[in-house]
Design a protein around this motif. Structure first.
Motif, PDB file in Angstrom:
ATOM      1  N   GLN A  36       0.829  -1.210   0.000  1.00  0.00           N
ATOM      2  CA  GLN A  36       0.000   0.000   0.000  1.00  0.00           C
ATOM      3  C   GLN A  36       0.864   1.261   0.000  1.00  0.00           C
ATOM      4  O   GLN A  36       0.561   2.236  -0.690  1.00  0.00           O
ATOM      5  CB  GLN A  36      -0.961  -0.007   1.196  1.00  0.00           C
ATOM      6  CG  GLN A  36      -2.029  -1.071   1.107  1.00  0.00           C
ATOM      7  CD  GLN A  36      -2.826  -1.006  -0.185  1.00  0.00           C
ATOM      8  OE1 GLN A  36      -3.250   0.050  -0.631  1.00  0.00           O
ATOM      9  NE2 GLN A  36      -3.014  -2.163  -0.820  1.00  0.00           N
ATOM     10  N   ILE A  44       2.359   1.759  -3.485  1.00  0.00           N
ATOM     11  CA  ILE A  44       1.336   2.258  -4.410  1.00  0.00           C
ATOM     12  C   ILE A  44       1.080   3.737  -4.162  1.00  0.00           C
ATOM     13  O   ILE A  44       1.040   4.531  -5.109  1.00  0.00           O
ATOM     14  CB  ILE A  44       0.039   1.428  -4.297  1.00  0.00           C
ATOM     15  CG1 ILE A  44       0.274   0.021  -4.851  1.00  0.00           C
ATOM     16  CG2 ILE A  44      -1.113   2.131  -5.026  1.00  0.00           C
ATOM     17  CD1 ILE A  44      -0.859  -0.952  -4.602  1.00  0.00           C
ATOM     18  N   ARG A  45       0.922   4.126  -2.907  1.00  0.00           N
ATOM     19  CA  ARG A  45       0.705   5.551  -2.590  1.00  0.00           C
ATOM     20  C   ARG A  45       1.882   6.391  -3.055  1.00  0.00           C
ATOM     21  O   ARG A  45       1.710   7.493  -3.584  1.00  0.00           O
ATOM     22  CB  ARG A  45       0.467   5.742  -1.090  1.00  0.00           C
ATOM     23  CG  ARG A  45      -0.940   5.427  -0.666  1.00  0.00           C
ATOM     24  CD  ARG A  45      -1.260   5.943   0.713  1.00  0.00           C
ATOM     25  NE  ARG A  45      -0.368   5.442   1.740  1.00  0.00           N
ATOM     26  CZ  ARG A  45      -0.612   4.382   2.504  1.00  0.00           C
ATOM     27  NH1 ARG A  45      -1.716   3.704   2.364  1.00  0.00           N
ATOM     28  NH2 ARG A  45       0.254   4.013   3.410  1.00  0.00           N
ATOM     29  N   GLN A  78      -6.127   8.095  -9.249  1.00  0.00           N
ATOM     30  CA  GLN A  78      -7.246   7.516  -8.505  1.00  0.00           C
ATOM     31  C   GLN A  78      -8.313   7.014  -9.475  1.00  0.00           C
ATOM     32  O   GLN A  78      -8.966   6.015  -9.220  1.00  0.00           O
ATOM     33  CB  GLN A  78      -7.832   8.532  -7.531  1.00  0.00           C
ATOM     34  CG  GLN A  78      -6.850   8.991  -6.463  1.00  0.00           C
ATOM     35  CD  GLN A  78      -6.233   7.857  -5.668  1.00  0.00           C
ATOM     36  OE1 GLN A  78      -6.887   6.870  -5.344  1.00  0.00           O
ATOM     37  NE2 GLN A  78      -4.947   7.973  -5.383  1.00  0.00           N
ATOM     38  N   LYS A 131      -3.829  -2.138  -9.470  1.00  0.00           N
ATOM     39  CA  LYS A 131      -5.201  -2.514  -9.111  1.00  0.00           C
ATOM     40  C   LYS A 131      -5.243  -3.897  -8.465  1.00  0.00           C
ATOM     41  O   LYS A 131      -5.871  -4.088  -7.424  1.00  0.00           O
ATOM     42  CB  LYS A 131      -6.079  -2.501 -10.357  1.00  0.00           C
ATOM     43  CG  LYS A 131      -7.506  -2.921 -10.112  1.00  0.00           C
ATOM     44  CD  LYS A 131      -8.295  -2.954 -11.414  1.00  0.00           C
ATOM     45  CE  LYS A 131      -9.658  -3.560 -11.208  1.00  0.00           C
ATOM     46  NZ  LYS A 131     -10.360  -3.757 -12.466  1.00  0.00           N
ATOM     47  N   GLU A 141      -3.857  -3.834  -4.930  1.00  0.00           N
ATOM     48  CA  GLU A 141      -4.772  -3.174  -3.987  1.00  0.00           C
ATOM     49  C   GLU A 141      -5.903  -4.105  -3.562  1.00  0.00           C
ATOM     50  O   GLU A 141      -6.413  -3.996  -2.451  1.00  0.00           O
ATOM     51  CB  GLU A 141      -5.372  -1.909  -4.610  1.00  0.00           C
ATOM     52  CG  GLU A 141      -4.383  -0.789  -4.742  1.00  0.00           C
ATOM     53  CD  GLU A 141      -4.935   0.403  -5.501  1.00  0.00           C
ATOM     54  OE1 GLU A 141      -4.515   1.522  -5.162  1.00  0.00           O
ATOM     55  OE2 GLU A 141      -5.752   0.231  -6.418  1.00  0.00           O
ATOM     56  N   GLN A 142      -6.272  -5.029  -4.420  1.00  0.00           N
ATOM     57  CA  GLN A 142      -7.396  -5.920  -4.145  1.00  0.00           C
ATOM     58  C   GLN A 142      -7.002  -7.205  -3.432  1.00  0.00           C
ATOM     59  O   GLN A 142      -7.880  -7.939  -2.979  1.00  0.00           O
ATOM     60  CB  GLN A 142      -8.118  -6.258  -5.454  1.00  0.00           C
ATOM     61  CG  GLN A 142      -8.774  -5.056  -6.087  1.00  0.00           C
ATOM     62  CD  GLN A 142      -9.379  -5.362  -7.445  1.00  0.00           C
ATOM     63  OE1 GLN A 142      -9.117  -6.400  -8.043  1.00  0.00           O
ATOM     64  NE2 GLN A 142     -10.187  -4.436  -7.936  1.00  0.00           N
TER      65      GLN A 142
END
Length: 86
Positions: free
Chosen positions: A13, A16-17, A32, A61, A64-65
């Motif tokens: 996370q 990714i950020r 986003q 994506k 994130e999932q």
């Protein structure tokens, strides 16, 4: 520290950020909303192909999932981002 604690989800996370912030700062893009227009703009502004931009956003994506990310997921994400930025 996160790596030693095997908190791969938190590391993913954060990576990714960090990349989303990088894209905003360097390319002026808000990642986003990841749609076809965003893919085209990312490819155009980064000098990468549409397929490379699409692959990167797809990996973001998918990561994130993930409910229980693994060390291999972290490595894949890192390699994908590093390749895209090079």
């Amino acid at each position: 520290l996160y790596y030693q604690d095997k908190d791969f989800g938190d590391l993913i996370q954060k990576k990714i950020r960090y990349f989303v912030a990088y894209a905003r700062q360097h390319y002026g893009l808000d990642l986003q909303n990841r749609n076809e227009r965003t893919i085209g703009l990312l490819a155009s502004k980064s000098g990468k192909s549409l397929s490379e931009a699409q692959q990167l956003l797809e990996v973001l994506k998918n990561m994130e999932q993930k409910k229980t990310p693994t060390e291999q997921d972290l490595i894949q994400l890192n390699d994908t981002i590093t390749h895209f930025k090079s």
